[in-house]
Design an enzyme around this catalytic site. Sequence first.
Site, PDB file in Angstrom:
ATOM      1  N   GLU A 333       0.814  -1.224   0.000  1.00 39.23           N
ATOM      2  CA  GLU A 333       0.000   0.000   0.000  1.00 39.23           C
ATOM      3  C   GLU A 333       0.849   1.277   0.000  1.00 39.23           C
ATOM      4  O   GLU A 333       0.512   2.235   0.686  1.00 39.23           O
ATOM      5  CB  GLU A 333      -0.932   0.002   1.217  1.00 39.23           C
TER       6      GLU A 333
HETATM    7  C1  ACM Z   1      -2.002  -5.395   3.851  1.00 41.32           C
HETATM    8  O1  ACM Z   1      -3.080  -5.888   4.250  1.00 41.32           O
HETATM    9  N1  ACM Z   1      -1.924  -4.121   3.543  1.00 41.32           N
HETATM   10  C2  ACM Z   1      -0.822  -6.216   3.710  1.00 41.32           C
END
Ligand code: ACM
Length: 521
Positions: A333
């Site tokens: 992310e």
């Molecule tokens: C995640 O759930 N951002 C690894």
Amino acid sequence: MRLSRAVLTAAVASLAAVAVPGSAVAAPAVTERSVTDVVPAPVSAKADPKGGFRLTSSTVISADRGAGQVADYLRGLLRPATGYPLPVVPHAAGLPAISLKLGHDTRVGTEGYELKVARDGVTLKANTADGLFEGVQSLRQLLPSAIDAKHVQHRTWTVAGGTILDYPRFAERGAMLDVARHFFRPDQVKLYIDQVAQYKVNTLHLHLADDQGWRIEIKSWPKLATVGGKTAVDGDPGGYYTQAQYQDIVAYAASRHITVIPEIDMPGHTNAAQSTYAELNCDGKAVPPRTDTEVGYSSLCISSPITYRFVEDVVRELAAITPGPYLHIGGDEAHATPPADYLTFERKVQPIVAEYGKKITGWHEIAKSSPPVSAIPQYWDFGGDNPDVAAAAARGNKILMSPANHAYLDMKYTESTKLGQDWAGLVEVRDAYDWDPATLVTGVGENQVAGVEAPLWTETIRTSDDIEYMAFPRLPGIAELGWSPKASHNWDAYRTRLAKQAPRWTTQGISFYRSPQVDWK
Ligand code: ACM
């Protein structure tokens, strides 16, 4: 002298009470438990209902050289409830024994074992102490659930009879605890280690740093812990592990044959570091600390040399206190890091990890950076096509499977689950169990799968009761996917075996979710 019938009956009863198992007086020790009920399901299990072994005050634990640690651990498991001395000895010398033997059995590999329970004794054989430890986890389940009581229970203790031959499908069976969103004390982490070890989990991934808090002492950047560790989600109290506390957790995990993988998430999920040290921001200004649960807004400064000094210092210190081969470098992310910068960052940071003698694991986004083939991308999406992950698998990288819609223990079970999130959907017990790691992602087959991991993110999780409620009963299902042969996969059979675990959780004080999908009785 003529004995009255009453005296005779009493004499026979007292003889039976002191009788050694296998002697003419002892009745066959039939049990309700069976070697075929073990979770995770063994490779093969053959019950012998009349071949139960009765544990008594004269039972000994005999241990080959190299088996002493597992023998002491087994003694520690069996003593509180039985009150028996169960001495650990090098040879059984004719006494009734649980024998732990090390040998060479090409069938069982480095973590497998063979367990034989008969009226005259229990024999557990493996090639390694790891294998003996996993065999002990099966052995525990062959005793009444009262064996987990903390105080002496006056009753008989019969190990269900039969034979088990067992070894894992995949090398890695993991649990992850996010100690960044909420902090969990070392004793809470150790409790979770003990809870997951009984299902043959062999890896604990600690998510040590995120936007809301930094949880590990780094001596060269001391404020990371003392300042960046103060915060947690919703303004709850923070905390951090000193390096000595972390090493103590790692050693405790090792005593449960579990390897710790520490994670420092980067280049995103870094607000706690960037609010603590102004120089980690491109404009040289510290950002405010954050305790909300947004994701994807933070990024280390990719163009700044200080960023890589910081990374190297953290990696060097963490590598020095982590005996396991892997460091987890996050990588998920990173929406605030432009794609080209992400690649620049990964290509600078991955060699630093290698320089300090460690291999890389990271969230599956790192697959984009063509990491070395020793790197293990951890897949957390919903399955199907992911060309970057498939390409990494084709290059030789093994992939760790943690699909959010099956393996994330922070997802709610149902709409009415009070804890947890639902962005990956609702994950009932069957959803957690009923998938196949080797067909989940296109191009990632059986031989490209490193194993499975059940992550527990803790935005909404604050206590050990919360951890237990989300992990049980889903974690045993993920552990079974990692351990048991694919051919044994069967929801109806699994839910029946799972139901029989519940009395153990109750005795252990584990607060679990009584899913309506399981007939708990
Ligand atoms: C995640 O759930 N951002 C690894």
